[in-house]
Design an enzyme around this catalytic site. Structure first.
Site, PDB file in Angstrom:
ATOM      1  N   TYR A 154     -17.219  35.727 -19.746  1.00 48.42           N
ATOM      2  CA  TYR A 154     -17.920  34.696 -20.193  1.00 48.42           C
ATOM      3  C   TYR A 154     -17.268  33.104 -18.745  1.00 48.42           C
ATOM      4  CZ  TYR A 154     -20.865  31.753 -22.973  1.00 48.42           C
ATOM      5  OH  TYR A 154     -21.913  30.790 -23.740  1.00 48.42           O
ATOM      6  N   LYS A 161     -18.806  25.320 -22.113  1.00 46.90           N
ATOM      7  CA  LYS A 161     -18.993  25.240 -23.382  1.00 46.90           C
ATOM      8  C   LYS A 161     -17.660  23.693 -23.639  1.00 46.90           C
ATOM      9  CE  LYS A 161     -22.945  27.627 -24.412  1.00 46.90           C
ATOM     10  NZ  LYS A 161     -24.174  26.935 -24.664  1.00 46.90           N
TER      11      LYS A 161
END
Length: 255
Positions: A154, A161
């Protein structure tokens, strides 16, 4: 008109296909009495085609969240379809390929900056662009993927995020005076267009299938969409700066 969102006017971003969480949000919102306006950028004709699959065809306006002119004109474009907004759904995220799939140590700043602009700063930008249309009781809801941990593959999207989660808390702080809430839904992994762009995404799939206490469907966007609707509704009038996990309980289980 009846339903959880009866009479609400919503701006929903991020509808690309009918597998998008945003599509499920728009569909359920209409079924629960809301008027919905969609945004799109780059593939506007695709968004317009998908919009026709909703219970009621929804208008689509073009918005690039990194374009100051688009943001400055957003309120006027929305007013062509509704006279105000009660809620905004931010379902936008993008990172160049160098920022995903294990390239954390090598991704150049230019690519990281793009990821942060589109995925993080746009939350504030979109909220401020819509603010002239909103009144006390309104809500901004975004979508995140639990940023309290470092996830394999990720990489910089995880950092983006984490920034999004912080930005939501600061938006809650600064918009609270105007009676506007800011909350996020942290969904588990779903087979969306965004997920397919992440090399090694199957690592998430396997982990959730094995460990989520309630189980987890990789193709069911409705649980996350329902949480968004609840946060947009009048049933959370004193909740802001919150992150609601919709992940089958995975986040609560130790590794």
């Amino acid at each position: 008109m009846s339903g959880l969102l009866a009479g609400k006017r919503l701006l929903v971003t991020g509808v690309i296909t009918d597998a998008s969480i945003a599509f499920s949000v728009a569909k359920l919102a209409q079924e629960n009495g809301a008027q919905v306006v969609l945004t799109g950028y780059g593939r506007l004709s695709l968004v317009e085609r998908i919009a026709k699959r909703l219970p009621e065809p929804a208008p689509v306006i073009e918005v690039d969240v990194t374009n100051t002119e688009h943001l400055a004109g957003l309120a006027d474009r929305v007013r062509e379809h509704v006279d105000g907004l009660d809620g905004v759904v931010h379902s936008i995220g993008f990172a160049p390929q160098s920022c995903l799939g294990g390239g954390f140590l090598d991704a150049p700043w230019e690519d990281v900056a793009t990821a942060l602009h589109v995925s993080t700063f746009s939350y504030k930008s979109l909220a401020m662009a819509a603010l002239p249309l909103m009144s006390p009781g309104g809500a901004v809801v975004g979508l995140t993927f639990d940023a309290t941990k470092a996830w394999p593959v990720y990489d910089w999207m995880g950092v983006a995020k984490a920034g999004l989660e912080s930005a939501s808390r600061y938006l809650a702080l600064h918009l609270g005076k105007q009676g506007i809430r800011s909350n996020l839904v942290a969904a588990g992994p779903l087979r969306t267009i965004a997920a397919k762009s992440i090399p090694g995404f199957d690592q998430f799939e396997d982990a959730w299938a094995e460990r989520a206490p309630l189980g987890w469907s990789l193709t069911d966007q409705e649980p996350a969409a329902r949480a968004c609707l609840a946060l947009l509704s009048d049933w959370f009038p004193a909740t802001t700066g919150e992150i609601v996990h919709v992940d089958g309980g995975y986040h609560a289980i130790g590794s």
